[in-house]
Design a protein around this motif. Sequence first.
Motif, short mmCIF file in Angstrom:
data_model
loop_
_atom_site.label_atom_id
_atom_site.label_comp_id
_atom_site.label_asym_id
_atom_site.label_seq_id
_atom_site.Cartn_x
_atom_site.Cartn_y
_atom_site.Cartn_z
N ALA A 1 44.66 93.12 -26.08
CA ALA A 1 44.94 94.08 -25.19
C ALA A 1 46.07 94.82 -25.01
O ALA A 1 46.28 96.02 -24.96
CB ALA A 1 44.51 93.61 -24.00
N LEU A 2 47.16 94.02 -25.33
CA LEU A 2 48.66 94.73 -25.35
C LEU A 2 48.84 95.58 -26.43
O LEU A 2 49.55 96.58 -26.46
CB LEU A 2 49.52 93.28 -25.38
CG LEU A 2 49.79 92.57 -24.07
CD1 LEU A 2 50.69 91.50 -24.35
CD2 LEU A 2 50.28 93.42 -23.14
N ASN A 3 47.98 95.25 -27.70
CA ASN A 3 48.20 96.10 -28.79
C ASN A 3 47.35 96.81 -29.16
O ASN A 3 47.15 97.67 -30.35
CB ASN A 3 48.73 94.95 -30.11
CG ASN A 3 49.83 94.35 -29.68
OD1 ASN A 3 50.92 94.76 -29.65
ND2 ASN A 3 49.65 93.00 -29.61
N ARG A 4 46.34 97.12 -28.28
CA ARG A 4 45.37 98.19 -28.51
C ARG A 4 45.74 99.61 -28.88
O ARG A 4 46.56 100.14 -27.84
CB ARG A 4 44.34 98.06 -27.38
CG ARG A 4 42.90 98.76 -27.69
CD ARG A 4 41.97 98.45 -26.84
NE ARG A 4 41.41 97.17 -26.82
CZ ARG A 4 41.29 96.27 -26.08
NH1 ARG A 4 41.13 96.88 -24.49
NH2 ARG A 4 40.78 95.10 -25.98
N PRO A 5 45.37 100.26 -29.67
CA PRO A 5 45.88 101.66 -30.10
C PRO A 5 45.07 102.79 -28.73
O PRO A 5 44.14 102.29 -28.35
CB PRO A 5 45.30 102.00 -31.32
CG PRO A 5 44.07 101.12 -31.51
CD PRO A 5 44.46 99.61 -30.97
N ALA A 6 45.68 103.79 -28.93
CA ALA A 6 45.33 104.63 -27.77
C ALA A 6 43.65 105.16 -28.25
O ALA A 6 42.95 105.58 -27.47
CB ALA A 6 46.18 105.83 -27.90
N ILE A 7 43.21 104.96 -29.51
CA ILE A 7 42.10 105.30 -29.97
C ILE A 7 41.25 104.32 -30.56
O ILE A 7 41.86 104.06 -31.70
CB ILE A 7 42.14 106.73 -30.44
CG1 ILE A 7 42.31 107.91 -29.39
CG2 ILE A 7 40.92 107.09 -31.31
CD1 ILE A 7 42.43 109.11 -30.13
N VAL A 8 40.39 103.81 -30.35
CA VAL A 8 39.67 102.95 -31.09
C VAL A 8 38.54 103.50 -31.88
O VAL A 8 37.76 104.30 -31.13
CB VAL A 8 39.12 101.70 -30.12
CG1 VAL A 8 38.33 100.89 -31.15
CG2 VAL A 8 40.11 101.10 -29.71
N LYS A 9 38.46 103.46 -33.08
CA LYS A 9 37.62 104.49 -33.93
C LYS A 9 37.35 103.68 -35.35
O LYS A 9 38.37 103.55 -35.78
CB LYS A 9 38.04 105.68 -33.93
CG LYS A 9 37.35 106.64 -34.94
CD LYS A 9 37.78 107.98 -35.06
CE LYS A 9 37.15 109.07 -36.21
NZ LYS A 9 37.31 108.20 -37.26
N LYS A 10 36.10 103.59 -35.44
CA LYS A 10 36.00 102.91 -37.06
C LYS A 10 35.93 104.04 -38.01
O LYS A 10 35.69 105.22 -37.59
CB LYS A 10 34.55 102.27 -37.04
CG LYS A 10 34.65 100.96 -36.63
CD LYS A 10 33.38 100.35 -37.07
CE LYS A 10 33.45 98.79 -36.03
NZ LYS A 10 32.18 98.61 -35.53
N PRO A 11 36.55 103.80 -39.28
CA PRO A 11 36.62 104.96 -39.90
C PRO A 11 35.11 105.46 -40.32
O PRO A 11 34.08 104.77 -40.39
CB PRO A 11 36.99 104.12 -41.43
CG PRO A 11 36.87 102.83 -41.18
CD PRO A 11 37.18 102.61 -39.58
N GLY A 12 35.10 106.92 -40.62
CA GLY A 12 33.79 107.27 -40.70
C GLY A 12 33.11 107.71 -39.40
O GLY A 12 32.07 108.44 -39.68
N MET B 1 58.85 93.06 -22.03
CA MET B 1 57.88 92.03 -22.37
C MET B 1 57.61 92.05 -24.19
O MET B 1 57.31 93.03 -24.61
CB MET B 1 56.48 92.35 -21.62
CG MET B 1 55.63 91.26 -21.55
SD MET B 1 56.21 90.09 -20.39
CE MET B 1 54.43 89.75 -20.13
N PRO B 2 57.66 91.01 -24.60
CA PRO B 2 57.09 90.88 -26.08
C PRO B 2 55.65 91.03 -26.14
O PRO B 2 54.96 90.66 -25.37
CB PRO B 2 57.70 89.77 -26.52
CG PRO B 2 57.85 88.70 -25.41
CD PRO B 2 58.30 89.56 -24.29
N ILE B 3 55.38 91.94 -27.07
CA ILE B 3 54.03 92.21 -27.31
C ILE B 3 53.28 91.56 -28.41
O ILE B 3 52.11 91.33 -28.68
CB ILE B 3 53.21 93.42 -27.18
CG1 ILE B 3 54.16 94.05 -28.34
CG2 ILE B 3 53.85 94.12 -25.76
CD1 ILE B 3 53.71 95.72 -28.27
N GLY B 4 54.01 90.26 -29.29
CA GLY B 4 53.46 89.91 -30.35
C GLY B 4 52.60 88.68 -29.92
O GLY B 4 52.54 88.12 -29.03
N PRO B 5 52.16 88.12 -30.88
CA PRO B 5 51.12 86.95 -30.66
C PRO B 5 51.93 85.83 -30.75
O PRO B 5 51.49 84.71 -30.17
CB PRO B 5 50.29 86.84 -32.00
CG PRO B 5 51.25 87.83 -33.09
CD PRO B 5 51.83 88.65 -32.43
#
Lengths: 526, 848
Positions: free
Chosen positions: B787-798, B773-777
């Motif tokens: 949702a397909l490209n979400r990283p394992a950890i979502v965290k804002k800098p700081g 499955m391609p996951i690009g836009p």
Amino acid sequence: MAPARVNADKDAEDELEMKVEKYSRGKGADLKALRDKKLKGQLAVKEKLYGQSAKAAAKAEQWLMPTEEGFLEPDEDLEKTYRVQQELILKEVDLLSSRKPFDMILPVLGPYTIEYTSNGRYMLVGGRKGHLAMMDMLNMDLIKEFQVRETVRDVAFLHNEQLYAVAQKKYPYIYNRHGTEIHCLKEHGKALKLQFLTKQFLLTSINSFGQLHYQDVSTGEMIANYRTGLGRTDVMRVNPYNAVIGLGHAGGKVTMWKPTSVKPLVTMLCHHGPVTAVAFDRSGHLMVTAGVDRKIKIWDLRKYEVVNSYPVRAQSLDFSQKGLLACSNGSLVEIYRDFGGHDYRLYMKHRMMKGYQVGKVLFRPYEDILGIGHSMGLSSILVPGSGEPNFDTFIENPMETTKQKREKEVHALLDKLPPDTIMLNPSLIATVRAPKKKEKKTKKEIEEEVEEAVDAAKNMERKKKTKGRSKPSKRAKKKEEDVFRAKRPFLEQSKEADGRPDKKQRIGEEGELPKALQRFAKKPQS
Amino acid sequence: MPKKPAMRRGKPALGPEKKRRHGPRLPTAMRRELDAMGPGGSDDEELSDAGAQDVYEYEEGVPEEEAGKNGRYDAVAKYEYEFDSDASEADEDVPSEEGEDMEEDDDGEDEEKQIRILQETTGMPREAFDGKKRKQPLELPLQHGDGPVTIHDLLDNIQGKPGYSKVRKRLQQQEKKTMIVAAPLPKVDREKLERGVANQELKRELTKWERNVKGNREAPTLFFENDANLGVNTVAAIASKFKPRSEFEKRMAEITRSSEIMEAHKNDGAKILELNKIDVEDVRERQNRLAKMRSLLFRHEMKAKRVKKIKSRTYHRMLKKDKLKVASAEFEADPEAIKDYAMKQEFKRAEERMTLKHKNTSKWAKRILKRGLSVQDEGTRAAITAQLQQNALLTRKMNSMKDDSSSEESSDDDEDENDSEAKILNRGKEKILKVLEEDKEIPNSGVFSLPFMERAMKKQEEAAYEEARQALEDYDDSLRKLEDDNTEQNEDSIKVTGKRTFGPAKNTHEDVNKRQKLHETESSDSEYDSDPAQHLGNNEPTTKQDDIQLGTALLDDEQNDLYKSFDDIMKNPGPKTTFEVGMLAGDSWKKVNSSKGNGNSNVNGVTNKSKLQAPPIVDPNPKQQGSNPDSDSEEEMVEGFLTMSDTKENYELPSQAELIRQAFAGDDVEAEFEKDKMEVLNEENPEPEKPALVPGWGQWTDIQQKKGLPSWMIKEHAIAKRNREEALKRRKDSKLKHVIISEHVDKKVEKYLVRNLPFPYTSKDVYEQSIRMPIGPDFNPAISVSALNRPAIVKKPGVIIKPIQYEEVDPHMKPDEPKRVIQRVTPHPNAKKASAKQSKGATSHKRK
């Protein structure tokens, strides 16, 4: 009322399901067979996301791409669609569509060839005797017309209408929209046919010596230059699916080329006489070839087998976006339609004036129009159901503005694919490479290498040292050591080649383990 | 309670040998010294030992129930036991009991007398009895009769006193049950049990996290949100929320929040202010007092500084002596001080063991050792040895405080006696030497006649001093050796580590080398592959080209151009391999031409078109061709049907074959193609060489010739042939007669393929299906792209990631169902719910 609605709902559901299936691109892996629990979990989550995405895509298609192509449908069984003439169609269609077909009689500057941009908006016309013209087909506007005063064999748009290449008497040239000559591509020689690979930005030409040239138009670099070795030909087509070039040869062969391979990827014996035309389906799975032996053959490129073969002569062939097949034969243009299972039957027929020789037929993208270049000018006819009715403006936009055009150009350049990516099966990318046999070095080669290394070690210059450390004996000793050191890796390699290391060595290793780690060592089985 | 006196009285009755066995073990060195002092000294020691016994009593394993620890053991049983033992004990107890009896009768004078009697009979110091008396508040009742004292006797005594009935009841209950107190578990078992319990507890504590951690691990994405405290907390805000919970707090709250007090507090404001008033005199007095204190402190500080600066040895010695005197005085004054001192000493010893401060680790000692002890003057050498001795003293393992104190005493004595420490040391050495020699003499008395023994005897007195020095030097040497050892060990360890790290590093380096070599060889291989072909190409085409040029020299200009460009291309090395083929093809075309010349004129135009560049011919050509098909199609149109019946045609053309054959007579396209294919196949899988003998080899005799080729050769050939056949069968085009599919591996493509299966995957299919499955836009609707490209950890800098917190997790919940938020935005309990709801809503919206 109620049952009808239920039926409609069910139909809609089925349709949606089909579309979802299409967008989920095959089935997921069988997770139950997996042993790795972690992987299983990850894949399950992934599959779920894929499913959601496919569903969303199907829904989007349902709402955003509602238009369907319309074909000529016979009222009764006996009525034949190919009996319907253009005049009849013109009466029925809307005003806008009725303006699209035309006939242009240009008898002076010889047989004409035509070319459309990928969004179908612009048409390039090349007369054999040096007539070049670019037209905006949306408002039937002539953008530029000029004469080059030498033979023009083929024309091709580059990535958009701003640039186009023309194969002239000696070399291909690149002109811009205003007719200014930008480049003269001398390396290509006397090109007979031009093709442009949009995704790779490669201009491909086949010249009169049967040489295939690939040139990157974004960098100007000559990517490849191969001799086909099969003689002169002017039959060349790009497979839109994988950007592989198909060439038809005089020996009845069709060869497929990519820029990174000296030899053709596939050589097929298609006809018993010279091949006159080749065309590829949009999906890339179908190829149609026509030969002098009065045959049109439809090939399945996945199996390299003939699907269908029809006893028709054809000078030029073209597949439309929706899978209609046009072929020209003398002054006759025939259009075939797939009635399921690659069973192509005559769908439409159009006869030019007697004596007009059709040189090229080409479907206009995103329009139900077939362009015809013939010996006395050019014309276009209506072919219902040929063009893709829904266009994605992110891919091709027939109505694009200047700004969008610029944007697209930049994006296209950023997304340019390297020429290596052209291969018969592009879905192979990122898959696991088939294991290949290890090429063992011969003894001789190894010996040579050893010799080389030893020589290098011997000839190494050494520092002059003081206090008797440069005595001849010491120097000799040092040299010996160096030579041994140079040899050692080869010796070890040869040992490795045997497979397992010596038993003695293994025992030694065990003894060498530090005390603290010895209890982790494998115990000898007794 | 009479246990203690009994014990004490029992002690002196034991013989001195026995006692020594129980007492603290002296270190051998000390013992030797003591022995050297002679038998006369032992008495003193005995006495001192006895004296010390008061303070540090060595108790031998009193069972715990006897000691009455923790109150865990049944009182009744103990009493009985105690009394029994008392009764069984020897006559010594009797007088003591008598004494006690008398004690009860008379008050003051009798006491004196009794103690004196006791002192006389037991020979123990007076204090012991005094203490006993002090520690014995309970008075034993008079004992009637001879039988043992029972609990009932005791109970009778307190009859009528408050709480009596209670005690009696309990007693009766106990008697009814007649429980037997089991012997306590051995210590090992008890500890095992305890450990087990602790382990279980710990396990429970730890496993409760499992769900949380598992959930986090399985979640495809973890969201860390900023734990920003948005609600401003003030002290007042916190205080306003305070609610009294405990009893004390409640009572306090009752008092402070009662209306009366609140009112009183309000009214009392003025009064409180009045109380705050301070007298001027008071302030002045206070200031004066503070100033005085400050000046005193300052003076003391100055004095301390001055004293600290004093470097005089005698002064310090005096100071030390004074201090010691004070300390000893303190010891005599009160036993607590002794305990303190012991504690301090123990601490010091522990510290010494930890820091090894006196083991030549100081800068000074190191410097001296570096320079060499032999170079130093006597004073420093003595100082060093003294230091080492101190170290030895402090680190020596000791069983009890008694020994420690004695050694301290002896060292104190030494200091008293001698002026310089060096002398003390030397003397000590001498003594040691003497002792040693005496030791030797005693066992060797049988071999007294040995000459070296005699010599030793003679020299003994004169060489004592020197030997001591030698010993000292030996000592130094050993010291040095010790240090050397240390360094050597270090080096060793370094070596070991060096080996460890070096080995693999070397290996990797070699590996890299190998790899490089491999690469090189590969590249060279490819070169080899191409090279010979090039050579061939260079050789053959030139000749051929010459031929052609000869043949076609008379052709028109364009073809000359053609050959010029040929020449140009000759310089390019790239496509030379194909060049040859091209020339061959040209040849074949020539053949075709010639054949055409013989026969058909029908195809002439076509061949002309493709062979010769003739633009004017193009126009008539299509016409010529066009006329034919036109008529053909018209014919078909007349039929009305264009459904092609013969859909799948073979290459053996059934009906029109003849026609085609006629049209392309002599042009056997199929045969040519087959030939080409064979060529390609041979190129990719070369045919094995036929087995052949080198002429003259293996043919010396008739037999050899008759035998023919050796079997191994034939076998080899057969195997090679079979391999080739298999390879050809494996080709994709093996079953397709009309297709050649190049099997050539494109190295440039290889970089887009995966070399090995990526880690968690074990099957190729699963991996390939997972990336289908391609996951690009470009390929997905905008909703699902993120949702397909979400990283394992979502965290804002700081955002600070805090340690994991425990929360209840539903075990049946799927890992990705609720958005897994590890840190929520709001810390407030009120706002928390809202945010949770919000986030849930967001996820549901996002994921549908």
